[in-house]
Design a protein around this motif. Sequence first.
Motif, short mmCIF file in Angstrom:
data_model
loop_
_atom_site.label_atom_id
_atom_site.label_comp_id
_atom_site.label_asym_id
_atom_site.label_seq_id
_atom_site.Cartn_x
_atom_site.Cartn_y
_atom_site.Cartn_z
N ARG A 180 0.82 -1.14 0.05
CA ARG A 180 0.08 -0.02 -0.12
C ARG A 180 0.95 1.39 -0.02
N GLN A 195 0.13 3.95 -2.82
CA GLN A 195 -1.17 4.34 -2.57
C GLN A 195 -0.93 5.53 -1.38
N GLU A 229 -1.56 9.78 -1.63
CA GLU A 229 -2.49 10.33 -0.79
C GLU A 229 -1.87 11.45 0.03
#
Length: 353
Positions: free
Chosen positions: A309, A312, A316
């Motif tokens: 992750r 991601q 973000e």
Amino acid sequence: MVQIFPAKDFLSSPPKGPPPPVCVLFGQEVFFKYQVLRVIRGQLGGPGIEELAIDRFGGDQADWSQVAQALWTLPMFGPGVRLVLVEEADGFVSRFREPLEQYVAKPCQKTVLVLEVTSWPGNTRLAKAVASVGWTVDCNPLRPAQIAGWLAVWARQSYQIRLEPEAAQLLVDWVGVELGLLDQELQKLALAVGPNGRVQPEHVHQYSASWRTKTVWEVLDAALAGNLPEALVHLDRLLLAGETPVGLFAQMSASLRRFAAAARRVLDAEAAGQRLSLREALRQAGVVPYFLDKAEMQLRRLGRTRASRLYQWLLETDLALKGASALPGRFVLETLLMQLAESPEAKTSPTDG
């Protein structure tokens, strides 16, 4: 066809003979422009470089009559040649293109005119005229992937030291891609290892980078070790010293993207029915061998799920710092550090290899 010298090639092997009557330095890399100008000065002045007559003009205010007078006025003392430099000359070139074309057609042979500009289209009459009588040097920034290799060449040429490839890459990782700052670090390393010395990664670790750069690494080390309080203390110290959240994230993300790339390589290999060791994946992702042991330990602690992750989280965080979130930048970074510092998952490293 306009002949253009890339600055890195010009500096590694300057053209032979005295400088021509007109030189153009174009691009955005200030360090290259400074070093090319040093070469031109050195070739003009020789042993009397300190006595070389230099006339400097700011391109936003200079008038052609002032510059022309300097071009045709020979120095009374010192070397019998004059250097006329027009800095930030884009506007100057636009305003006085016609007289410049006329001058380049019949330049003074006892003067060198240097135009320092950002843009220099090669299809103009002036650019073609300069190419016929002078030098045109491209001083645009290097691509990030070129910098470590160039740095090793520059270290050998300018400071007579051998910068090992791992040390060069580590120096770029720590200091960044600003050539002037990298050159300052080379000067310190040259003093540390002496003439003809070899610079290893441990020398970079010991002598290079500011406390701010090292503290950014300490922030990540603490977070990846699960020590969130220590990571937040280091983060607070950097912010109080005037660092911006966006700038700090840029430095952090360089390392975290390598971790993300390594995890992706391992997972892609598994999906293809192959096996790739975590150490090899980190090496392929650009982690220098000096840090492989620590990086492997950190990525194993991060675990398979959180490592997958990372891209991601980085996206973000980047969007939030650029306005997608109403939270202050400090809180955005603290959120990322909390994600990195969470308790490790059991048996979820990207690979057992």
